[in-house]
Motif scaffolding. Structure first.
Motif, PDB file in Angstrom:
ATOM      1  N   VAL A 292       7.232   3.257  -3.015  1.00  0.00           N
ATOM      2  CA  VAL A 292       7.053   4.605  -3.546  1.00  0.00           C
ATOM      3  C   VAL A 292       5.951   5.313  -2.783  1.00  0.00           C
ATOM      4  O   VAL A 292       5.055   4.687  -2.200  1.00  0.00           O
TER       5      VAL A 292
ATOM      6  N   LYS B 202       8.530   2.044 -13.075  1.00  0.00           N
ATOM      7  CA  LYS B 202       8.450   3.397 -12.538  1.00  0.00           C
ATOM      8  C   LYS B 202       8.059   4.406 -13.605  1.00  0.00           C
ATOM      9  O   LYS B 202       7.215   5.279 -13.375  1.00  0.00           O
TER      10      LYS B 202
ATOM     11  N   PHE C 280       5.789  11.962  -7.218  1.00  0.00           N
ATOM     12  CA  PHE C 280       6.190  10.550  -7.162  1.00  0.00           C
ATOM     13  C   PHE C 280       7.598  10.489  -6.598  1.00  0.00           C
ATOM     14  O   PHE C 280       8.530  11.093  -7.151  1.00  0.00           O
ATOM     15  N   GLN C 281       7.779   9.778  -5.491  1.00  0.00           N
ATOM     16  CA  GLN C 281       9.102   9.664  -4.895  1.00  0.00           C
ATOM     17  C   GLN C 281       9.297   8.273  -4.314  1.00  0.00           C
ATOM     18  O   GLN C 281       8.352   7.623  -3.891  1.00  0.00           O
ATOM     19  N   VAL C 282      10.562   7.842  -4.320  1.00  0.00           N
ATOM     20  CA  VAL C 282      10.930   6.519  -3.825  1.00  0.00           C
ATOM     21  C   VAL C 282      11.306   6.631  -2.357  1.00  0.00           C
ATOM     22  O   VAL C 282      12.079   7.517  -1.965  1.00  0.00           O
TER      23      VAL C 282
ATOM     24  N   ASN D 155      10.474  -1.218  -5.471  1.00  0.00           N
ATOM     25  CA  ASN D 155      10.670   0.035  -4.753  1.00  0.00           C
ATOM     26  C   ASN D 155       9.405   0.373  -3.982  1.00  0.00           C
ATOM     27  O   ASN D 155       8.294   0.180  -4.485  1.00  0.00           O
TER      28      ASN D 155
END
Length: 696
Positions: free
Chosen positions: A22, A229, A251-253, A20
């Motif tokens: 991030v 994650k 924290f974001q994808v 991912n």
């Protein structure tokens, strides 16, 4: 839970880990701790968001520079200490003479010769003279004479000997104090050095982050494995708590079309095999990984060329020594060759195991056969046949249960028999591995949802290869099972030249001629099947996509229409039918010609196996047995030493390296080019463990 909802558990090495992209929004007060904890975790690869800035324009340039200066000063001090240690008692022969120094300097800076006088203990007079001679490289004149009377200081009137004793005790105390301090520092130097390098790495990583306009938070982007994650979020939470920050890290994808890095979770056993694959090229993201099969196929193909269970035992002992001492050897600095052998200790271990297995099949122990699995199936027809002629042998019992019957060794038909056996085995193994590579291309196409590659690449390739060389493999097996005397060279040649002619004595099964004509027709059809449909269908799909976008323009505004026209034109320019057709034609020609050349390339298994066996026989018969025949202990010892050095130097070192390189080529060229693109890039997380490895 299985990946992607599948019923079967995932194979960690078959597909790379899901990644991912991030984004982290980190408060300034917790930024240092956050990066430190992520460095300890080692599961996040940061992207440089300041690539357009010079190193001096970045946010933490001053801090990174200070730690860089510390690291450089530590290295300089360490180097200076080494130089001083190596200089004690010996001057450099490259340093210029005093006269040369005087001539090279400016006239205003030239030093004039002078003199100095003083007192030296008589016991150290010779050592003092030697030091002066080396320091000046002989450019001095020393005159000394013994002082019989006590020396008195003309200023204070004190005896010099008492004053010198007092000064000597002071100097000795200072030296002892210095040694104690340096010893204490020496115990902590490695820890301090690692701390400086760690802080330098942290600030270098902070310089990759972009700072918010309010200068209260930093924005970071990076690649993170899906399974990590929660661990990353836990590390960020601990950093927030430990830094007493009032705001936590966000924290974001992010969703992107950028190709993620490739990450395989390996251990100390599988790492070396994965490095063999990565030396060819890093797997594309989620591409089928040849490393899974390399663990077995690589040492097995090596053993086919190296088959001798005596030599295999020697390799096994060497690999076990490296494995049992891996903790001690891993903490030492080894030479280049030893470092390479230590890194591949498990590869050598697997090669040794398979070499013992193939050696038992070949029935060779330093070229000597043994009746390990029972008596031979043959016996002499009369007392005159001995072991020289297989024609004088009759079968008296069931076939030898495992491997080659020992009676073949030493007979006149040994070489033709083993040649035929190993040549046919090489073809069978080669066709099997190439079929495995083509099958893996199907799994790749199915995984990436590419039906064109399945129907117009996988299907014609599997048909073409097996119509020719798969059929040859079938004929080899039938000939072995039936004991037929058919000439397979004649069968394959006239399958192309005269497919309608009768086979005669070369016929192996009913309807063979019709089967050969059908297989030849399928092989001919498979070539245009690979060449034409795929480029035409890609062009059709592209035209339909453009037509669909053209209809969408009618319902759009003027600005949207301009943007869509721009996208349509740019995509139209990217698709070049002629380029795709030429690429497909090259791929088709390469596969058709490669099917022949790659199958022939696997004959190196037969050639190197034969060479290894013959070299082993020569060393045994012409060195060891020849020395044994003299009945002289001195000649026997010399013969055994020569045999041992020849075996170790030629068979266990040079032949091992040769078989290793040939097995490497078979995997890279003949196997991996059937399905493996290898155009990805490695996942390189920010990790303090890499600093420790570099230091070691």
């Amino acid at each position: 839970m299985a990946r992607n909802g599948s019923c079967c558990p995932p194979m960690d090495l078959l597909r790379s880990e899901e990644m991912n992209l991030v984004q982290l929004i980190v408060p300034v007060e917790s930024a240092h701790d956050s990066i430190s904890y992520l460095g300890q975790l080692g599961l996040l690869q940061f992207k440089d968001l300041n690539a357009d800035k010079s190193p001096f324009q970045r946010t933490y340039a001053n801090q990174a520079g200070s730690f860089f200066s510390l690291a450089r000063s530590d290295a300089a001090a360490h180097q200076r200490e080494i130089e001083e240690t190596s200089y004690v008692g010996e001057g450099s022969m490259d340093s210029p003479l005093l006269l040369e120094q005087e001539m090279l300097t400016e006239p205003s800076k030239q030093a004039r010769l002078g003199f100095i006088s003083g007192l030296v203990p008589k016991a150290k007079a010779i050592q003092f003279e030697r030091i002066l001679f080396r320091a000046t490289r002989g450019n001095m004149f020393l005159k000394q004479s013994a002082v019989e009377q006590p020396v008195t200081d003309p200023v204070s009137g004190e005896k010099v000997s008492g004053r010198l004793a007092e000064l000597q005790s002071t100097v000795d105390a200072g030296i002892r104090h210095r040694d104690n301090v340096l010893t204490t520092i020496g115990y902590q130097f490695e820890q301090w050095n690692l701390l400086v390098r760690t802080e330098k790495a942290v600030y270098n990583t902070l310089n990759m982050l972009s700072i918010d306009v309010t200068r209260k938070c930093l924005v970071a982007e990076g690649w993170c494995p899906v399974f990590a994650k929660n661990q990353v979020q836990d590390a960020l939470h601990r950093a927030t708590v430990d830094s007493n920050s009032q705001v936590g890290t966000i924290f974001q994808v992010l969703y992107t079309k950028e190709a993620p890095p490739t990450y395989f979770r390996t251990n100390k056993f599988t790492t070396a095999f994965q490095e063999i694959v990565d030396a060819y090229g890093v797997a594309k993201y989620q591409e089928a990984n040849p490393g899974v099969f390399t663990i077995v196929t690589f040492p097995f193909l090596f053993a086919v060329m190296f088959g001798d269970w005596g030599h295999g035992i020697c390799l096994l002992l060497a690999s076990l020594w490296l494995i049992f001492r891996e903790r001690k050897l891993g903490s030492q600095k080894l030479g280049d060759i030893m470092e390479m052998a230590f890194g591949g200790r498990y590869v050598i271990f697997m090669m040794a195991i398979f070499s013992i297995y193939c050696g038992l099949i070949y029935n060779e122990f330093f070229s000597v056969p043994f009746n390990i699995f029972g008596p031979s199936a043959y016996a002499c027809r009369d007392s005159s046949c001995r072991d020289a002629y297989s024609t004088g042998l009759i079968k008296v019992r069931e076939a030898y249960p495992f491997g080659v019957d020992p009676v073949w060794h030493g007979s006149r038909t040994e070489l033709p028999f083993l040649n035929s056996l190993k040549m046919k085995l090489s073809i069978l193994l080669g066709v099997t591995q190439m079929n495995l590579g083509i099958i893996m291309s199907y799994f790749n196409a199915n995984f990436f949802h590419n039906p064109l590659n399945i129907w117009y690449q996988f299907v014609p390739q599997i048909i073409f290869l097996n119509s020719l060389f798969g059929y040859l493999s079938l004929l080899i097996i039938i000939k072995w099972c039936t004991g037929s005397q058919a000439d397979l060279y004649h069968v394959m040649i006239y399958m192309f030249l005269s497919p309608t002619d009768e086979l005669g004595e070369n016929k192996l099964f009913w309807g063979q001629r019709n089967v050969q004509m059908m297989l030849l027709l399928l092989a001919l059809v498979a070539v245009p099947w690979m060449l034409l449909p795929r480029p035409l269908l890609l062009k059709r799909q592209h035209d339909q996509r453009l037509q669909g976008r053209a209809y969408g323009i009618l319902a759009s505004s003027d600005a949207d229409s301009f943007d869509m026209d721009h996208d349509l034109d740019s995509e139209h320019e990217e698709f070049d039918f002629s380029e795709i057709f030429v690429h497909q034609m090259i791929h088709t020609i390469e596969f058709v010609l490669g099917a022949v050349s790659n199958t022939a390339s696997y004959l190196r298994l037969w050639a190197l196996s034969l060479a290894h066996a013959e070299l082993s026989t020569v060393f045994y018969e012409k060195v060891l047995l020849l020395a044994w025949g003299y009945n002289n202990i001195f000649i026997l010892i010399i013969g055994f030493i020569v045999f041992a050095f020849a075996t170790i130097g030629v068979l266990l070192v040079m032949e091992t390296l040769s078989a290793f390189l040939h097995a490497l080529r078979l995997h890279w060229v003949e196997f991996q080019n059937k399905f493996y693109e290898g155009d990805g890039y490695k996942f390189q997380p920010f990790s303090f463990a890499f600093l420790v490895d570099e230091d070691d």
